[in-house]
Design an enzyme around this catalytic site. Structure first.
Site, PDB file in Angstrom:
ATOM      1  N   GLY A 222      -0.847   0.978   1.247  1.00 52.47           N
ATOM      2  CA  GLY A 222       0.156  -0.105   0.163  1.00 52.47           C
ATOM      3  C   GLY A 222       1.665   0.027   0.032  1.00 52.47           C
ATOM      4  O   GLY A 222       2.323   0.707   0.900  1.00 52.47           O
ATOM      5  N   ASN A 223       1.922  -0.756  -0.415  1.00 58.49           N
ATOM      6  CA  ASN A 223       3.053  -0.256  -0.937  1.00 58.49           C
ATOM      7  C   ASN A 223       3.629  -0.579  -2.486  1.00 58.49           C
ATOM      8  O   ASN A 223       2.366  -0.469  -3.079  1.00 58.49           O
ATOM      9  CB  ASN A 223       4.028  -1.272  -0.356  1.00 58.49           C
ATOM     10  CG  ASN A 223       4.082  -3.068  -0.333  1.00 58.49           C
ATOM     11  OD1 ASN A 223       4.131  -3.674  -1.401  1.00 58.49           O
ATOM     12  ND2 ASN A 223       3.877  -4.100   0.132  1.00 58.49           N
TER      13      ASN A 223
END
Length: 405
Positions: A211-212
């Site tokens: 993810g981020n």
């Protein structure tokens, strides 16, 4: 002497069970420095009594056209308002306002107001979907009023559906943004907008993902400001833990593929699509069905597959799916911001590209942002550091310029 203007808000309260939520909206308005005057209908007072409204507003509550006749309240209240906000706006109030009836103090106020007017409807789903209500909403919107779409969820009794009054915090945001825009508040009226927000997650196993750091705050600011300017907004939200903006349809998704499919499905008929979500470039080439355990040896390498380029695909399919649609992209860069942004704008083919520098506490998860908005033809609009809604409004200014030619 302090000559700062104190915003004057008339809070009209309709006769619906959701009137209890408006007490919290009133508290937020007064605590943030607004002077709020409550004008309830007789039916509203069956749900929340006059002493409650007076105590929370710090002002007398006007209930009829015959109160304080020498002050001509049926005219003066609307004339002096900076904003009239009606919540809950029942089907009855919407019908009266659309027809121009004036049989109580609130409807008289609506006829005399020359400031922004916001209606926050709340009613059962069948009433909201009835052709008469839909026609009344369309009439009010055509006259410049902002009519928020109600939320979907639990209604009275065991019923659920669309018709729920949005949460008070989001109603307050809608009121604040309407005051902020003033009489220039509805330049997106009649426009349909699709926005993506948040950060995608690509599953490695049922527990872990790639993810981020995107919080979704910029995308949500875009959604709130577009709704406050009169647009019908669909927000495709990837893994965001923020309250739904008032008047906005929210579509939750998880992965990049899901986000791309949701945006493509909803972009038909939209005047603009804004891709503010942080979309993962890669996903695991395979995802296992159970948690990966430590083995004591070298971990098994995770193979990666490239995710679809959603922004480029939106541009590529635009002629057949949505001719004339304005497409806006976002680019988060760590260095060579302008050069990388111009290269991406040319590569993707979108109309506008919002380029901002990230990292070291910038952009991700913060309440402020700064950016350069690049446009086809070589334009560059700098937006200095400030609240994310400032950047959002500047984006919409440029979108409106393109939509209106």
């Amino acid at each position: 002497m302090n000559d700062r203007h104190i915003p004057q808000v008339v809070l009209g309260v309709g006769g619906g069970i959701a009137a209890y939520k408006v007490c919290e909206l009133l508290r937020r308005l007064t605590e943030s420095g607004h002077r709020a005057r409550v004008v309830p209908t007789d039916e509203a007072l069956r749900f929340v009594g006059e002493p409650t409204w007076a105590a929370l507003s710090g002002q007398p509550v006007e209930t009829g056209v015959w109160d304080r006749v020498h002050e001509v309240p049926h005219v003066r209240i609307g004339q002096s308002a900076d904003l009239v906000f009606v919540a809950p706006a029942t089907a009855n109030i919407l019908a009266k306002a659309a027809a121009g009836l004036a049989d109580d103090l609130l409807t008289n106020t609506l006829l005399t107001a020359r400031c922004p007017v916001v209606f926050a409807p709340a009613m059962h789903t069948e009433m909201w979907e009835h052709p008469a209500t839909r026609a009344n909403v369309a009439t009010l919107r055509s006259r410049g009023a902002l009519v928020l779409d109600p939320d979907e969820g639990r209604l009275t009794g065991s019923d659920s559906g669309r018709g729920r009054l949005p949460d008070p915090g989001e109603l307050y945001e809608a009121a604040r943004l309407a005051l902020r825009r003033g009489e220039n508040s509805n330049d997106l009226s009649g426009r349909r907008i699709v926005i993506s927000a948040g950060g995608t997650r690509e599953a490695i196993d049922p527990v872990r993902y790639i993810g981020n750091h995107s919080s979704g705050k910029q995308g949500y600011a875009l959604a709130r400001t577009a709704a406050a300017r009169g647009a019908q907004v669909t927000l495709v939200a990837a893994n965001v833990s923020l309250p739904d903006p008032a008047g906005v349809e929210v579509v939750p998704v998880t992965s990049a593929v899901e986000l791309g499919e949701a945006v493509q499905e909803r972009r038909s008929g939209a005047d603009a699509v804004v891709m503010a979500a942080a979309v993962a470039d890669f996903r695991p080439s395979s995802s296992v069905g159970s948690k990966i355990k430590k083995s004591g040896g070298e971990p098994v390498p995770i193979g990666l597959a490239e995710n679809p380029d959603i922004l480029a695909e939106l541009v590529r399919t635009r002629p057949e799916r949505a001719p004339g649609q304005t497409v806006v992209g976002f680019a988060a860069e760590t260095d060579d911001v302008i050069a990388n942004g111009r290269a991406k704008l040319e590569r993707k083919g979108c109309d506008l590209l919002v380029v901002n520098q990230v990292g070291q506490g910038r952009a991700f998860g913060t309440d402020d942002n700064q950016a350069v908005i690049l446009g086809t033809g070589g334009s560059a609009t700098e937006v200095p550091n400030g609240p994310k809604e400032d950047l959002a409004d500047r984006v919409w200014d440029l979108v409106v310029e393109r939509l209106t030619g």
